[in-house]
Enzyme design. Structure first.
Site, PDB file in Angstrom:
ATOM      1  NE  ARG A 146     -11.094  -1.057  -0.229  1.00  0.00           N
ATOM      2  CZ  ARG A 146      -9.845  -1.389  -0.554  1.00  0.00           C
ATOM      3  NH1 ARG A 146      -9.642  -2.362  -1.429  1.00  0.00           N
ATOM      4  NH2 ARG A 146      -8.820  -0.758  -0.062  1.00  0.00           N
ATOM      5  CG  HIS A 160      -2.121  -0.988   0.835  1.00  0.00           C
ATOM      6  ND1 HIS A 160      -2.085  -2.302   1.192  1.00  0.00           N
ATOM      7  CD2 HIS A 160      -3.254  -0.809   0.116  1.00  0.00           C
ATOM      8  CE1 HIS A 160      -3.172  -2.903   0.730  1.00  0.00           C
ATOM      9  NE2 HIS A 160      -3.894  -2.019   0.074  1.00  0.00           N
ATOM     10  CG  ASN A 193      -3.372  -4.420  -6.046  1.00  0.00           C
ATOM     11  OD1 ASN A 193      -2.974  -4.533  -7.202  1.00  0.00           O
ATOM     12  ND2 ASN A 193      -3.849  -3.280  -5.569  1.00  0.00           N
ATOM     13  CG  ASP A 194      -5.432  -8.001  -1.197  1.00  0.00           C
ATOM     14  OD1 ASP A 194      -4.338  -8.241  -0.660  1.00  0.00           O
ATOM     15  OD2 ASP A 194      -6.131  -7.017  -0.898  1.00  0.00           O
ATOM     16  CD  GLU A 204      -9.831  -7.507  -1.896  1.00  0.00           C
ATOM     17  OE1 GLU A 204      -8.855  -6.907  -2.356  1.00  0.00           O
ATOM     18  OE2 GLU A 204     -10.556  -7.026  -1.010  1.00  0.00           O
ATOM     19  CB  CYS A 242     -10.508  -1.463  -8.471  1.00  0.00           C
ATOM     20  SG  CYS A 242     -10.753  -2.645  -7.138  1.00  0.00           S
ATOM     21  NE  ARG A 290      -1.172  -5.530  -1.645  1.00  0.00           N
ATOM     22  CZ  ARG A 290      -2.388  -5.008  -1.760  1.00  0.00           C
ATOM     23  NH1 ARG A 290      -3.458  -5.739  -1.510  1.00  0.00           N
ATOM     24  NH2 ARG A 290      -2.542  -3.767  -2.142  1.00  0.00           N
TER      25      ARG A 290
HETATM   26  C1  PEP Z   1      -6.666  -5.025  -4.516  1.00  0.00           C
HETATM   27  O1  PEP Z   1      -6.422  -5.853  -3.631  1.00  0.00           O
HETATM   28  O2  PEP Z   1      -6.400  -5.215  -5.721  1.00  0.00           O
HETATM   29  C2  PEP Z   1      -7.280  -3.731  -4.170  1.00  0.00           C
HETATM   30  C3  PEP Z   1      -7.675  -2.894  -5.097  1.00  0.00           C
HETATM   31  O3  PEP Z   1      -7.381  -3.424  -2.854  1.00  0.00           O
HETATM   32  P1  PEP Z   1      -6.126  -2.961  -1.979  1.00  0.00           P
HETATM   33  O4  PEP Z   1      -4.965  -2.749  -2.911  1.00  0.00           O
HETATM   34  O5  PEP Z   1      -6.495  -1.719  -1.265  1.00  0.00           O
HETATM   35  O6  PEP Z   1      -5.915  -4.124  -1.076  1.00  0.00           O
HETATM   36 MG    MG Z   2      -7.300  -5.586  -1.699  1.00  0.00          MG
END
Ligand code: PEP
Ligand code: MG
Length: 587
Positions: free
Chosen positions: A355, A211, A477-478, A454, A525, A488
């Site tokens: 979210r 993040h 991402n997750d 995710e 996203c 990650r």
């Molecule tokens: C993701 O996991 O792809 C996502 C958009 O949420 P975050 O990156 O905030 O975990």
């Molecule tokens: Mg996520």
């Protein structure tokens, strides 16, 4: 001597400037430039802070003078003597004055900068006793900072200056760009730098989709993470180049290297200028398919950048940033409502997807919970799991979102769902929140309710999800992290974090296909949506809604404008089915 430190490229572009090396835990100190006329007042502020701490130590010495050796051991008074000596040390005070006078740093920034420089000197000392005095130095600086915090900042921060390329004069003037080099920065620290004076960032740790990296990318300035040892190898004020494309930091560059990167920097600027012309062009493929390009935001104020970049809405408002760095004090319903309403109104009639809070893992609520004692925080009480364990907090947030929906089009998005029970519990809490507002006679608006896909378990039961939700949003991402069992945020396994893994692509493709079959909206996203390498593939898989950092929107739009969705379909299917999709993608 020129040398390079390699890391992971997270935000594109080139920054050339002087290093500001930040010790761990110093990011919460304000960083701003003062006006030349404020120099004396800033020096005075440090002086007052220092004198107050000296006074406090004198008082302590008097108190312990009357005590016996049991209550006040000899070591304690010796320690206080050392602290007094350090407080009066010319290197500390003289150095701080230099940063204020010559660089126009505010007092706190000047103090931490000098502290960092002196800490290095202590680290290099042969004598163990002297080396250990570093801890004392840190303590006295901490006391001064604490005292100054109590007093508040007497001078209003000058408008933060983001240096333009023309300012990039390689001399000792105060107009030289600054780049921040730190061991680690939390996402909340990073957020502090949104309006910052820094032209680039490098951290020792972190992965591409941590993040911290995501927020760095949203700042739209070059950044490199996972550059191991960077904060130890660079000294305060060294000249450095950050190459956010190559993921490298060059320290003390030679004139030839400087010239080369100066050229690259101008090329990046030209490319940005060219892309800027696409701002008002609708995102439509060659064969006439409309593609929705949305923005990911962290704060309501980011709506402005989203509009500027030509976003047609917000596809992901990471509401957790309203909850972070507040020492556990949650924002109440009113504060949240005002923040969500601000984002909704800021988007001027365009939809905003909010979210629900997603804290935990690498997004701690505050620093004290940063290094979570749980062995696997990413698999622990995160996102919706945390929300369901704190139903009061969750209902407060839901009420605030519902109320904001009275001011514009709002979609509510729930992160990290995996179980049917979580889905049902969440939906009934939303109903409960509505009922609470009804009872109070407070106005609220309609919302579409969506789930993030995710966790692989969710991607494998999309049909179940679609029975309950109006739309889905794929958090790659997750999804990548959990499918491949790769943290990650951990740079040591960053090379295994692979969006092109056939299993990941299979889950993404399957989710998009099922949504399309059922005529339900679906978007991506995660960072994949803003990576131009994947635009054609995702279009070929049927995706028509992408949400990303505003800075990426125009580059993705350029890819959309060049794509023929119908022709990409077969190719995309083949890429996903291949054993080595990365190669198929490149071919
Ligand atoms: C993701 O996991 O792809 C996502 C958009 O949420 P975050 O990156 O905030 O975990
Ligand atoms: Mg996520």
């Amino acid at each position: 001597m020129t040398f390079a430190v390699h890391g992971i490229a997270v935000a594109r572009g080139i920054a050339i400037g002087r290093a500001v090396v930040m010790g761990s835990g110093r990011a919460d100190v304000a960083h701003y430039f003062i006006q030349p006329s404020q120099v004396e007042a800033e020096i005075e502020r440090i002086r007052v802070g220092r004198d107050a701490v000296i006074e406090e130590i004198h008082r302590l010495q008097q108190t312990i003078a009357g005590m016996g050796p049991k209550e006040a051991p000899h070591e304690l008074s010796a320690l206080l003597d050392v602290h007094l000596m350090l407080l009066q040390d010319q290197e500390l005070i003289g150095g701080v004055k230099h940063w204020i006078t010559d660089r126009l740093y505010n007092a706190e920034w000047a103090l931490t900068t000098q502290l960092e420089a002196l800490s290095r000197q202590f680290d290099e000392m042969e004598d163990e006793y002297l080396r250990e005095r570093k801890a004392d130095l840190e303590q006295v600086a901490e006391r001064i900072l604490r005292y100054m915090k109590g007093l508040g900042a007497p001078v209003a921060p000058a408008t933060p200056r983001r240096r333009t390329q023309q300012d990039r004069l390689l001399d000792d003037s105060v107009d030289v760009p600054l780049v921040l080099v730190a061991h680690d920065l939390s996402p909340a620290d990073m957020l502090q730098f949104k309006q910052s004076v820094f032209a680039g960032f490098v951290t020792d740790v972190g992965g591409k989709t941590s993040h911290t990296a995501i927020v760095a990318r949203s700042l739209d300035i070059p950044a490199v993470v996972g550059a191991r040892g960077a904060s130890q190898l660079v000294r305060q004020d060294d000249w450095v180049i950050i190459d956010g494309d190559g993921g490298v930091m060059i320290v003390d560059p030679s004139p030839i290297i400087l010239a080369e990167y100066g050229y690259k920097q101008r090329q990046v600027e030209l490319e940005r200028g060219r892309l800027g012309r696409l701002r008002h062009t609708p995102a439509v493929t060659l064969d006439g398919q409309k593609v929705e390009l949305l923005a990911n935001i962290e704060l309501p104020e980011d709506a402005e950048a989203a509009l500027r970049a030509g976003a047609v809405g917000v596809g992901l408002f990471r509401s957790e940033f309203l909850f972070m760095g507040r020492e556990g004090r949650m924002p109440d319903e009113e504060e949240q409502y005002l923040a969500y309403r601000k984002a909704v109104e800021g988007m001027q009639g365009l939809p905003v997807t909010i979210r629900t809070v997603d804290v935990g893992a690498d997004k701690p609520l505050d620093e004290t919970r940063r290094y979570d004692t749980h062995l696997n925080p990413a698999l622990g009480l995160r996102a919706i799991r945390w929300s369901l364990s704190e139903p009061e907090m969750f209902r407060t947030q839901l009420r605030a979102i519902l109320r904001a929906a009275a001011h514009g089009k709002v979609n509510l998005l729930v992160p990290m769902l995996a179980h049917g029970t979580e889905i049902r519990q969440t939906l009934s809490l939303i109903d409960f929140a509505r009922a609470e507002l009804d009872n109070r006679g407070v106005a609220y608006g309609p919302v579409s309710i969506g789930a993030m896909i995710e966790i692989p378990a969710a991607a494998l039961q999309v049909r179940t999800f679609l029975r309950y939700f109006d739309y889905l949003s794929i958090g790659t991402n997750d999804l990548i992290q959990y499918t491949l069992a790769i943290d990650r945020a951990d740079e040591s396994v960053a090379h295994l974090y692979d969006p092109c893994h056939p299993a990941v692509l299979g889950l993404v493709a399957g989710t998009i296909a099922e949504c399309r079959r059922q005529g339900k909206p679906v978007s991506v996203c995660g960072e994949m949506a803003g990576d131009t390498q994947f635009t054609r593939l995702l279009i070929g898989l049927g995706l028509r809604s992408f949400s990303m950092h505003p800075a990426q929107i125009l580059a993705v739009k350029q890819e959309v404008l060049r794509a023929d969705a119908t022709r990409l379909e077969g190719w995309a299917r083949d890429v996903v089915a291949s054993e080595d999709p990365a190669q198929a993608l490149a071919g």
